[in-house]
Design a protein around this motif. Structure first.
Motif, PDB file in Angstrom:
ATOM      1  N   PHE A   1       0.851  -1.191   0.000  1.00 51.51           N
ATOM      2  CA  PHE A   1       0.000   0.000   0.000  1.00 51.51           C
ATOM      3  C   PHE A   1       0.886   1.239   0.000  1.00 51.51           C
ATOM      4  O   PHE A   1       1.989   1.230   0.545  1.00 51.51           O
ATOM      5  N   LEU A   2       0.370   2.299  -0.624  1.00 44.57           N
ATOM      6  CA  LEU A   2       1.105   3.560  -0.716  1.00 44.57           C
ATOM      7  C   LEU A   2       0.249   4.696  -0.174  1.00 44.57           C
ATOM      8  O   LEU A   2      -0.980   4.688  -0.299  1.00 44.57           O
ATOM      9  N   ARG A   3       0.918   5.664   0.409  1.00 47.83           N
ATOM     10  CA  ARG A   3       0.226   6.852   0.900  1.00 47.83           C
ATOM     11  C   ARG A   3       1.154   8.055   0.811  1.00 47.83           C
ATOM     12  O   ARG A   3       2.359   7.943   1.039  1.00 47.83           O
ATOM     13  N   LYS A   4       0.581   9.219   0.487  1.00 44.09           N
ATOM     14  CA  LYS A   4       1.369  10.444   0.411  1.00 44.09           C
ATOM     15  C   LYS A   4       1.412  11.140   1.769  1.00 44.09           C
ATOM     16  O   LYS A   4       0.395  11.285   2.437  1.00 44.09           O
ATOM     17  N   GLU A   5       2.613  11.531   2.169  1.00 45.30           N
ATOM     18  CA  GLU A   5       2.831  12.370   3.342  1.00 45.30           C
ATOM     19  C   GLU A   5       3.664  13.567   2.898  1.00 45.30           C
ATOM     20  O   GLU A   5       4.214  13.566   1.785  1.00 45.30           O
ATOM     21  N   ASN A   6       3.775  14.578   3.736  1.00 41.63           N
ATOM     22  CA  ASN A   6       4.542  15.768   3.353  1.00 41.63           C
ATOM     23  C   ASN A   6       5.995  15.439   3.037  1.00 41.63           C
ATOM     24  O   ASN A   6       6.628  16.079   2.195  1.00 41.63           O
ATOM     25  N   PHE A   7       6.530  14.441   3.727  1.00 48.00           N
ATOM     26  CA  PHE A   7       7.952  14.123   3.578  1.00 48.00           C
ATOM     27  C   PHE A   7       8.229  13.100   2.480  1.00 48.00           C
ATOM     28  O   PHE A   7       9.376  12.776   2.215  1.00 48.00           O
ATOM     29  N   GLY A   8       7.189  12.576   1.826  1.00 44.81           N
ATOM     30  CA  GLY A   8       7.417  11.593   0.779  1.00 44.81           C
ATOM     31  C   GLY A   8       6.291  10.581   0.677  1.00 44.81           C
ATOM     32  O   GLY A   8       5.198  10.773   1.213  1.00 44.81           O
ATOM     33  N   ILE A   9       6.587   9.486   0.000  1.00 42.72           N
ATOM     34  CA  ILE A   9       5.621   8.408  -0.198  1.00 42.72           C
ATOM     35  C   ILE A   9       5.893   7.314   0.820  1.00 42.72           C
ATOM     36  O   ILE A   9       7.024   6.856   0.977  1.00 42.72           O
TER      37      ILE A   9
ATOM     38  N   VAL B   1       9.800   4.788   3.824  1.00 37.00           N
ATOM     39  CA  VAL B   1       9.631   5.993   3.014  1.00 37.00           C
ATOM     40  C   VAL B   1      10.393   5.799   1.707  1.00 37.00           C
ATOM     41  O   VAL B   1      11.580   5.459   1.717  1.00 37.00           O
ATOM     42  N   ILE B   2       9.704   5.992   0.583  1.00 43.32           N
ATOM     43  CA  ILE B   2      10.344   5.771  -0.716  1.00 43.32           C
ATOM     44  C   ILE B   2      10.196   7.021  -1.572  1.00 43.32           C
ATOM     45  O   ILE B   2       9.377   7.902  -1.302  1.00 43.32           O
ATOM     46  N   ASP B   3      10.993   7.102  -2.630  1.00 43.19           N
ATOM     47  CA  ASP B   3      10.961   8.259  -3.517  1.00 43.19           C
ATOM     48  C   ASP B   3       9.820   8.121  -4.519  1.00 43.19           C
ATOM     49  O   ASP B   3       9.337   7.014  -4.790  1.00 43.19           O
ATOM     50  N   PRO B   4       9.350   9.231  -5.097  1.00 40.86           N
ATOM     51  CA  PRO B   4       8.212   9.195  -6.037  1.00 40.86           C
ATOM     52  C   PRO B   4       8.437   8.295  -7.251  1.00 40.86           C
ATOM     53  O   PRO B   4       7.494   7.653  -7.722  1.00 40.86           O
TER      54      PRO B   4
ATOM     55  N   ASP C   1       5.511  17.030  -5.223  1.00 45.08           N
ATOM     56  CA  ASP C   1       6.619  17.881  -4.795  1.00 45.08           C
ATOM     57  C   ASP C   1       7.004  17.536  -3.356  1.00 45.08           C
ATOM     58  O   ASP C   1       6.297  17.904  -2.408  1.00 45.08           O
ATOM     59  N   VAL C   2       8.094  16.819  -3.204  1.00 47.29           N
ATOM     60  CA  VAL C   2       8.532  16.356  -1.888  1.00 47.29           C
ATOM     61  C   VAL C   2       9.340  17.446  -1.191  1.00 47.29           C
ATOM     62  O   VAL C   2      10.181  18.100  -1.811  1.00 47.29           O
ATOM     63  N   ASN C   3       9.074  17.648   0.078  1.00 49.53           N
ATOM     64  CA  ASN C   3       9.902  18.530   0.892  1.00 49.53           C
ATOM     65  C   ASN C   3      11.213  17.795   1.176  1.00 49.53           C
ATOM     66  O   ASN C   3      11.241  16.854   1.962  1.00 49.53           O
ATOM     67  N   GLU C   4      12.292  18.190   0.491  1.00 52.92           N
ATOM     68  CA  GLU C   4      13.545  17.443   0.537  1.00 52.92           C
ATOM     69  C   GLU C   4      14.114  17.335   1.946  1.00 52.92           C
ATOM     70  O   GLU C   4      14.638  16.294   2.354  1.00 52.92           O
TER      71      GLU C   4
END
Length: 480
Positions: A7-15, A27-30, A101-104
């Motif tokens: 399962f995947l979900r979007k958070e401010n810091f990434g996926i 936590v994985i990259d887009p 757009d991930v907050n790096e």
């Protein structure tokens, strides 16, 4: 393509990626998320390559490199092992991550482990403390009452309300535990309701179940975990303190496989059964069990017996014999301590990581970062039979100190965001006055990993204390 559930979900810091088989969140990259989404949706790798070339303007070599990298990182997903009957919505589509757009800065911090989700992604629901067995190694307060007073169990209607609340919060997985869950007459209806909500549902059991139960659960229950701890009936009877339990548990396994319900068998390794584990593993592989997990016996909270601990020599001998089994069959290490085994029956997963962890701990070479990370109120929460929400269902012995809410009077989201939860997730140094942690230079690292209050109490006699694997502090008692 056929993939393992994820399962995947979007958070401010990434996926966020959840692998429900292992209760694991990362936590994985887009780009990795997109490839996982495409691999789930499209019929072949060739189609995935065509999409990447078209949308991202990649040439053939770049497509191959990216795909190979993602497939190697997520072998457990790309090499599905065993039975899956439901095709669940994974949570995101490719357009959800293509322009994300991930907050790096936040992403970097999250990749290091210092992360808390906006809502829980998983729930552990201890549906009852009632149990028909008295397993010698069990941590649950089934045979004696804990300091925390447990009220009447949630009604069916109250549980349905909790499930609806969980669905609104985008919970992806509910694990039903006990006690013995099947002592609830309405359990099958509860499982079916969770399934209809599109949530991955798993249930653990040691109850003697009829074939009709498995027939009814087919298509609703995503995974059943059946605990079997011995190859010989006499040993199993001793550990469960119930005569004939091995027979009905093996019957449960056969019925679950027959009705195509993903079957996991978990074995707790003790000094009494450690010599039988290789025989048990061979037997389960021959039966075609999907997933075999081996757990070390850990000191249970105020409910333990030191004679249950295996010694280091026995652990090393067990590891050697298990690796001999791997050599006898075609096997592939998908990640450290997780093996895919192919034999005449079918493919199975064998989890040996806890064995390696126990050996390292007993040899004194364990590292702080090698321990299991606590997901308590960072990505998951635990609910007790009467609706109390607690930091961890293994800490019920602590009384009310770790209870953070009550479903009969609080909403899940309000409990999740309460100040008390934040205090327990990220405790201040002052909580650790009088321990090595208080002045330790690596305190912030442990905050990222998460403190295990249960094991700290067993090791040092207090909840806010070092992790048992800490290289700077020696436990007062053996904990595993």
């Amino acid at each position: 393509m056929q993939l393992s559930p994820f399962f995947l979900r979007k958070e401010n810091f990434g996926i966020v990626l959840l692998h429900p088989d292992f209760y694991r969140m990362g936590v994985i990259d887009p780009l990795s998320a997109m490839i996982l989404i495409l691999s789930k949706r499209l019929p072949s790798i060739h189609e995935v390559k065509k999409y990447l070339a078209l949308r991202l303007n990649l040439d053939e070599k770049e497509c191959n490199d990216v795909l190979n990298d993602v497939q190697n990182k997520f072998k457990l997903i790309f090499k599905p092992v065993g039975t899956y009957t439901r095709d669940l919505d994974i949570g995101l589509k490719e357009d959800d991550v293509l322009y994300f757009d991930v907050n790096e800065k936040e992403h970097l911090v999250a990749r290091q482990g210092f992360v808390r989700l906006k809502t829980p992604i998983a729930i552990s629901f201890c549906i009852t403390f009632r149990c028909h067995l008295k397993c010698r190694y069990c941590y649950a307060p089934t045979n004696s009452l804990p300091p925390l007073k447990i009220g009447r169990e949630l009604s069916y209607e109250e549980i349905i309300h909790m499930i609806d609340d969980a669905r609104e919060l985008d919970v992806k997985q509910i694990v039903i535990t006990g006690g013995e869950p099947f002592l609830r007459d309405d359990l099958i209806d509860i499982i079916k309701y969770i399934a209809r909500k599109g949530i991955f549902v798993e249930c653990s059991t040691k109850y003697p179940l009829k074939d009709e139960v498995f027939h009814e659960l087919h298509g609703s229950l995503d995974k059943i975990q059946i605990s079997i701890d011995a190859f010989y009936p006499k040993t199993q009877d001793f550990l469960t303190q119930s005569k004939g339990s091995l027979h009905w548990l093996l019957t449960n396994v056969e019925c679950a496989i027959k009705h195509k319900i993903r079957t996991q068998v978990n074995s707790v390794i003790t000094g009494y059964n450690i010599s039988e584990i290789p025989l048990l593993v061979k037997s389960l592989l021959e039966k075609g069990v999907d997933f075999i997990s081996l757990s070390y016996y850990g000191r249970a909270h105020k409910h333990f017996d030191d004679v249950l601990f295996p010694n280091l020599t026995d652990y090393i001998a067990l590891k050697r014999k298990l690796y001999e089994i791997l050599k006898e069959n075609r096997s592939d290490e998908l990640e450290e301590g997780v093996f895919m085994i192919s034999n005449a029956s079918k493919e199975s997963l064998l989890l040996l990581k806890p064995i390696n962890y126990a050996i390292e701990a007993l040899q004194g070479i364990i590292r702080v970062e090698s321990g299991f990370r606590c997901g308590g109120f960072r990505n998951a929460l635990s609910i007790l039979p009467d609706g109390k929400v607690i930091f961890c269902d293994r800490i019920v012995w602590a009384g009310s100190e770790f209870v953070v809410g009550d479903l009969r009077s609080n909403r899940l989201i309000d409990i999740w965001n309460s100040p008390r939860v934040w205090e327990l997730c990220f405790p201040s140094r002052e909580k650790f006055i009088g321990t090595m942690c208080y002045k330790c230079e690596r305190f912030d690292e442990c905050q990222k990993i998460g403190f295990c209050y249960v094991s700290s109490y067993e090791a040092y006699g207090r909840y806010f204390a070092p992790r048992p694997g800490c290289p700077f502090s020696k436990p007062q008692v053996r904990v595993l």
